[in-house]
Structure formats: C-alpha cells, structure tokens
Design a protein around this motif. Structure first.
Motif, PDB file in Angstrom:
ATOM      1  N   ALA A 145       0.843  -1.200   0.000  1.00 32.93           N
ATOM      2  CA  ALA A 145       0.000   0.000   0.000  1.00 32.93           C
ATOM      3  C   ALA A 145       0.873   1.243   0.000  1.00 32.93           C
ATOM      4  O   ALA A 145       1.933   1.276   0.637  1.00 32.93           O
ATOM      5  N   VAL A 146       0.427   2.260  -0.723  1.00 32.86           N
ATOM      6  CA  VAL A 146       1.075   3.572  -0.688  1.00 32.86           C
ATOM      7  C   VAL A 146       0.016   4.570  -0.228  1.00 32.86           C
ATOM      8  O   VAL A 146      -1.127   4.528  -0.688  1.00 32.86           O
ATOM      9  N   SER A 147       0.387   5.439   0.696  1.00 31.67           N
ATOM     10  CA  SER A 147      -0.612   6.273   1.366  1.00 31.67           C
ATOM     11  C   SER A 147      -0.153   7.709   1.554  1.00 31.67           C
ATOM     12  O   SER A 147       1.043   7.994   1.652  1.00 31.67           O
ATOM     13  N   HIS A 148      -1.160   8.591   1.620  1.00 32.02           N
ATOM     14  CA  HIS A 148      -0.994   9.960   2.094  1.00 32.02           C
ATOM     15  C   HIS A 148      -1.911  10.088   3.310  1.00 32.02           C
ATOM     16  O   HIS A 148      -3.141  10.069   3.173  1.00 32.02           O
ATOM     17  N   ILE A 149      -1.330  10.199   4.487  1.00 34.71           N
ATOM     18  CA  ILE A 149      -2.093  10.234   5.733  1.00 34.71           C
ATOM     19  C   ILE A 149      -1.901  11.590   6.407  1.00 34.71           C
ATOM     20  O   ILE A 149      -0.773  12.071   6.545  1.00 34.71           O
ATOM     21  N   PHE A 150      -3.009  12.183   6.822  1.00 33.62           N
ATOM     22  CA  PHE A 150      -2.996  13.478   7.506  1.00 33.62           C
ATOM     23  C   PHE A 150      -3.394  13.247   8.967  1.00 33.62           C
ATOM     24  O   PHE A 150      -4.501  12.784   9.252  1.00 33.62           O
ATOM     25  N   ALA A 192      -7.082   1.715 -11.033  1.00 34.74           N
ATOM     26  CA  ALA A 192      -5.939   1.138 -11.745  1.00 34.74           C
ATOM     27  C   ALA A 192      -4.686   1.890 -11.330  1.00 34.74           C
ATOM     28  O   ALA A 192      -4.705   3.115 -11.172  1.00 34.74           O
ATOM     29  N   ALA A 193      -3.607   1.187 -11.154  1.00 36.37           N
ATOM     30  CA  ALA A 193      -2.363   1.787 -10.667  1.00 36.37           C
ATOM     31  C   ALA A 193      -1.795   2.787 -11.673  1.00 36.37           C
ATOM     32  O   ALA A 193      -1.657   2.474 -12.857  1.00 36.37           O
ATOM     33  N   SER A 194      -1.501   3.984 -11.188  1.00 36.04           N
ATOM     34  CA  SER A 194      -0.813   4.978 -12.012  1.00 36.04           C
ATOM     35  C   SER A 194       0.663   4.596 -12.103  1.00 36.04           C
ATOM     36  O   SER A 194       1.128   3.658 -11.456  1.00 36.04           O
ATOM     37  N   HIS A 195       1.404   5.357 -12.897  1.00 40.60           N
ATOM     38  CA  HIS A 195       2.833   5.074 -13.019  1.00 40.60           C
ATOM     39  C   HIS A 195       3.530   5.215 -11.668  1.00 40.60           C
ATOM     40  O   HIS A 195       4.312   4.344 -11.254  1.00 40.60           O
ATOM     41  N   GLU A 196       3.231   6.305 -10.953  1.00 40.56           N
ATOM     42  CA  GLU A 196       3.857   6.532  -9.648  1.00 40.56           C
ATOM     43  C   GLU A 196       3.495   5.423  -8.671  1.00 40.56           C
ATOM     44  O   GLU A 196       4.354   4.922  -7.927  1.00 40.56           O
ATOM     45  N   GLU A 197       2.218   5.016  -8.664  1.00 39.60           N
ATOM     46  CA  GLU A 197       1.776   3.962  -7.753  1.00 39.60           C
ATOM     47  C   GLU A 197       2.383   2.615  -8.118  1.00 39.60           C
ATOM     48  O   GLU A 197       2.744   1.822  -7.235  1.00 39.60           O
TER      49      GLU A 197
END
Length: 277
Positions: A145-150, A192-197
């Motif tokens: 998993a890749v996340s942006h958490i605040f 769908a996964a982006s390039h960065e993801e």
C-alpha cells in the motif's frame, strides 16, 4: 482490424498490448493458466483477441518481464510463476487496527502544518494543522500500500519517536487519544495503478488497486486522521459479517415487497445527499 473481444478497446487511451497483457495476467491470477500451462501461440492470441501480431508479442513479453511466463525460440511459452497470485490473503493488510507480523513502513515524505484534505471536508471539524505522511506499507520486503495520511498535529506529537515506521498510523492515533473515537468512516473504490503507484507498489501500470479513504473524528468531532491509501489488488481483502442482512426481520421485508412503490422523484440539488460510506 476488428477486435473479437469486447475486453479490448482501441480508443480507450491505453495501448492494445497493455490491455491484452492485463487480460492474460488475469487468466494467470484466476488459475485458468496454472504453472506449467502452455499459453496460446501468438497466432492464436491474434485470432482470439483481434489484435496485430506485434501487439500480441508485446503483451506476452510484458508477462515474461514480470516473471510470469517463460518464452524461448522454438518452444511454447509456458506459465512458470503465479507469483503474487499464489498467496493466502489476510485482513491484516486492509484492516486499520490489524497488523501483519512483518509490517513496516517506508516514509517517503513528511510535511508539517498542512491543511485538511478536501475529501475530509464536512466530515468533522478541522484542526489547526496536520502532519502529512507519505509512506509505503510493506509486509516484510514486499510493498502492498502507498498512502498519504494526515494526522492532527496535536495527536501526532504524542506518537513515540519513529513509531510510524513500525506501527500502523490508525493504531497510533487510537492509542494517542484519551477517549474513544466519535466516528470512523471508510470509502472503498476500485481503480488502476498509475505510473507513480506502480513504482511504489512494484506492480504493473494499470494493475487493479483498491483506493481507500478513511476519516476519523475524536470525541469533540475534530478530524484527527484523514487518509488516502492505494492497495495492490492482489493483497487487498475485506471480510465482513453482514449481520444486518442475515438477521433483518424477514416478515417486514415481505410486507414491504407487497407495497406499491411510490412514484420516484429526483431530489432537488439542495436536498440531494451523496453517501460517503
């Protein structure tokens, strides 16, 4: 050339060979092509999916590069590795408070004094400032998993030093509060996964992913956690007990089924509500 398969869309913006690779990858994932299976020849793939031979070759080569297929001149191409598809899924990946024994996080970036993200607006009171943590969660060496958490700054400052590398942020937030959460909302979408993801998750571009938004509020209605996470589709599992469905009063349901439905009306823009669960 006309396509024989409704799965391939020439005008979708995604190359036909990438689309075909996704279809073939799915046949491995579903077990239709087990390890040792000889896949169709390029001519057979061309006829079956209505693509040019060069597109079929590129699609097969993508799966060879991913380590799923073995292709040698003069021999049939075979499945050599189901790879990421041969595993038992665990709710410890997606469940906010469960944690796999091999859990660890790679912190990619951290920013202080940022604003509450737009998707959390209206779900609680904004705090004075947030710490944004951009991270990749892993099970041992494998990212899932890749996340942006605040996290509300007033909560984040109570975390043990470098704990976010060893413990899920949801668990840290819950442990840092003196009272139970007032609400915890979750929205799950398929994407769908982006390039960065794909780079962060070590998966193919456009591979299926689960996109999860979570927002927690404390006893005062303050948003203490707002997260946007993208999970690899082959690692994501939600297992729920549908208690309400199983125990609902069936007689009441039967009576409702006999009633004539009221004429449907489109709600006014002001009255329309969009579910966030």
């Amino acid at each position: 050339m006309s396509t024989n398969s409704p799965l391939l869309l020439p005008s979708s913006g995604t190359t036909l060979y990438s689309q075909l690779a996704s279809v073939l990858r799915g046949r491995v994932a579903r077990g239709e092509w087990p390890v040792g299976h000889e896949i169709p020849t390029l001519d057979e793939l061309t006829a079956q999916y209505g693509v040019a031979r060069v597109s079929a070759r590129q699609a097969v080569q993508m799966l060879v590069n991913e380590g799923l297929l073995s292709a040698h001149r003069g021999r049939r191409t075979i499945v050599i590795n189901a790879g990421m598809y041969e595993r038992t899924l665990s709710t410890g990946v997606a469940a906010p408070l469960e944690q796999l024994p091999g859990f660890n996080s790679k912190i990619l970036d951290k920013a202080k004094d940022v604003a509450l993200p737009a998707f959390a607006a209206g779900l609680g009171k904004a705090d004075k400032g947030y710490v944004r943590v951009h991270k990749v969660d892993c099970d041992g060496p494998e990212p899932y998993a890749v996340s942006h958490i605040f996290i509300a700054k007033s909560v984040y400052q109570n975390f043990p030093r470098q704990a976010e590398q060893r413990v899920k942020l949801s668990r840290l937030v819950r442990g840092a509060l003196s009272a139970p959460l007032m609400s915890a909302r979750e929205r799950i979408m398929v994407g769908a996964a982006s390039h960065e993801e794909s780079v962060a998750l070590e998966c193919p571009i456009s591979a299926p992913v689960a996109v999860v938004q979570r927002v927690y509020t404390d006893a005062d209605g303050r948003v203490v956690y707002a997260g946007w996470s993208v999970y690899r589709g082959d690692r994501f599992l939600v297992d729920r007990e549908l208690f309400e469905l199983a125990h609902r009063d069936t007689s009441r349901v039967a009576q409702q089924g006999e009633e004539k439905p009221a004429p449907s009306r489109s709600p006014s823009p002001r009255a329309r509500k969009v579910s966030t669960t």
